[in-house]
Design a protein around this motif. Structure first.
Motif, PDB file in Angstrom:
ATOM      1  N   PRO A   2      87.644 -39.781  12.959  1.00  0.00           N
ATOM      2  CA  PRO A   2      87.266 -40.709  12.223  1.00  0.00           C
ATOM      3  C   PRO A   2      86.244 -41.010  11.593  1.00  0.00           C
ATOM      4  CG  PRO A   2      85.612 -40.033  14.185  1.00  0.00           C
ATOM      5  CD  PRO A   2      86.080 -39.142  14.286  1.00  0.00           C
ATOM      6  N   GLN A 133      83.993 -54.845  13.158  1.00  0.00           N
ATOM      7  CA  GLN A 133      84.484 -53.565  13.535  1.00  0.00           C
ATOM      8  C   GLN A 133      85.825 -53.565  14.525  1.00  0.00           C
ATOM      9  OE1 GLN A 133      82.526 -49.534  14.894  1.00  0.00           O
ATOM     10  NE2 GLN A 133      81.762 -51.489  16.223  1.00  0.00           N
ATOM     11  N   SER A 151      91.809 -55.256  18.177  1.00  0.00           N
ATOM     12  CA  SER A 151      90.960 -54.887  18.541  1.00  0.00           C
ATOM     13  C   SER A 151      89.134 -54.989  18.386  1.00  0.00           C
ATOM     14  CB  SER A 151      91.286 -53.405  18.080  1.00  0.00           C
ATOM     15  OG  SER A 151      90.080 -52.504  18.603  1.00  0.00           O
ATOM     16  N   GLN A 153      87.018 -52.545  19.428  1.00  0.00           N
ATOM     17  CA  GLN A 153      86.076 -51.250  19.293  1.00  0.00           C
ATOM     18  C   GLN A 153      86.742 -50.674  19.434  1.00  0.00           C
ATOM     19  OE1 GLN A 153      84.173 -50.255  23.222  1.00  0.00           O
ATOM     20  NE2 GLN A 153      84.476 -52.167  23.722  1.00  0.00           N
ATOM     21  N   PRO A 154      86.465 -49.808  18.583  1.00  0.00           N
ATOM     22  CA  PRO A 154      87.155 -48.122  17.996  1.00  0.00           C
ATOM     23  C   PRO A 154      87.780 -47.300  19.334  1.00  0.00           C
ATOM     24  CG  PRO A 154      85.788 -48.557  16.660  1.00  0.00           C
ATOM     25  CD  PRO A 154      85.514 -49.292  17.721  1.00  0.00           C
ATOM     26  N   ARG A 157      90.827 -48.719  21.024  1.00  0.00           N
ATOM     27  CA  ARG A 157      91.701 -49.002  20.351  1.00  0.00           C
ATOM     28  C   ARG A 157      93.153 -48.575  20.057  1.00  0.00           C
ATOM     29  NH1 ARG A 157      88.925 -49.378  14.863  1.00  0.00           N
ATOM     30  NH2 ARG A 157      88.119 -51.342  16.095  1.00  0.00           N
TER      31      ARG A 157
END
Length: 299
Positions: A2, A133, A151, A153-154, A157
């Motif tokens: 990330p 985010q 999306s 939230q990561p 995603r």
């Protein structure tokens, strides 16, 4: 892996831009930035530095005198001239802990690009909802209205991205095209789309097909027809190119079949193309999802 968190906070709904310093002969970081980004004067860069708006990856301010350091990452706020406001509002159709569905108006890019930053759907939503985010899961043209998914939230995603990669999302569009009663509307068009000589356009070419669109006639009125378009692939400008190739260019299209001179947007003549609905099975809870635009096209 990330991306690390940016050392500058979001400002006016827009996160900082990031540039990696390549090997080179520049004495200072300011020298590199002034040469790399010629649209911004050196005086402007130095003013931003003095204001603390240019920092390195650790959040340490970059001064005008700081020596050049290859492979360093620099973060800065992007400044643009005043953007012309788009006088149409987006509508939130659905929101939960993982997903946001939005009905986009014409003339908004989905995400910041080129001269469109504040007048992009993503930045508008970040400002309005306070969701830094938020990230788009797919794109539709700036000129196209309709349903766009984001999306929230990561952590989840990737599951939604996989839906689009695996073509597990049923996408339905509508378009208004000229209709004289003589056109032959095929149930499906397969063709190969490639970049045109003008960067803004795509074109059909010989070779293995990479674009597929299903066509259905919905309504005819006063020399125009409303079509349902179901893309099975997601090539850039696919629907616009396929309609124009059939001799049925979408109403108010400024790119196909003829590229018109660039000018100010005519808000009274939006492209008559609408991303009408998206349907899929939610990868998080297994529930069927379908989101439909409340917007209508005009003949």
């Amino acid at each position: 892996m990330p991306m690390p968190a940016a050392p500058l906070p979001t400002r006016d709904g827009v996160g900082p831009s990031r540039v990696a310093l390549p090997p080179g002969p520049w004495p200072t970081i300011a020298d590199f930035l002034a040469q790399r980004f010629t649209a911004i004067s050196r005086d402007t860069w130095e003013a931003r530095m003095r204001a603390g708006e240019v920092v390195d990856g650790q959040g340490v301010p970059v001064t005008p005198e700081r020596p050049y350091q290859p492979r360093l990452h620099i973060y800065y706020y992007r400044s643009l001239e005043q953007e012309r406001p788009v006088p149409f509002e987006e509508q939130v159709l659905f929101r939960d802990a993982h997903l946001l569905a939005v009905d986009k108006p014409h003339f908004l890019t989905v995400a910041p690009v080129g001269k469109y930053v504040q007048q992009s759907l993503l930045v508008r939503l970040q400002r309005r909802l306070g969701m830094d985010q938020l990230a788009p899961l797919h794109r539709i043209d700036r000129e196209t209205a309709g349903v766009v998914l984001f999306s929230v939230q990561p952590a989840t995603r990737h599951a939604y991205h996989a839906l689009f990669a695996d073509r597990a999302v049923d996408k339905q569009y509508e378009a208004i095209v000229p209709w004289d009663g003589t056109a032959v509307l095929p149930p499906m068009r397969h063709s190969r789309l490639v970049d045109d000589t003008h960067f803004m356009r795509m074109r059909e070419a010989d070779g293995e097909p990479n674009a597929e669109t299903r066509f259905e006639l919905l309504e005819v009125r006063d020399g125009w027809a409303r079509l349902r378009l179901s893309p099975r692939t997601g090539r850039r400008h696919q629907l616009r190119v396929h309609c124009a190739a059939l001799g049925l260019p979408i109403r108010n299209d400024t790119l196909y079949p003829t590229l018109l001179p660039e000018g100010a947007d005519d808000f009274d003549r939006p492209l008559q193309l609408l991303a009408k609905s998206l349907a899929f099975r939610d990868p998080i809870d297994g529930q069927p999802r379908e989101f439909t635009s409340t917007r209508s096209l005009f003949f």
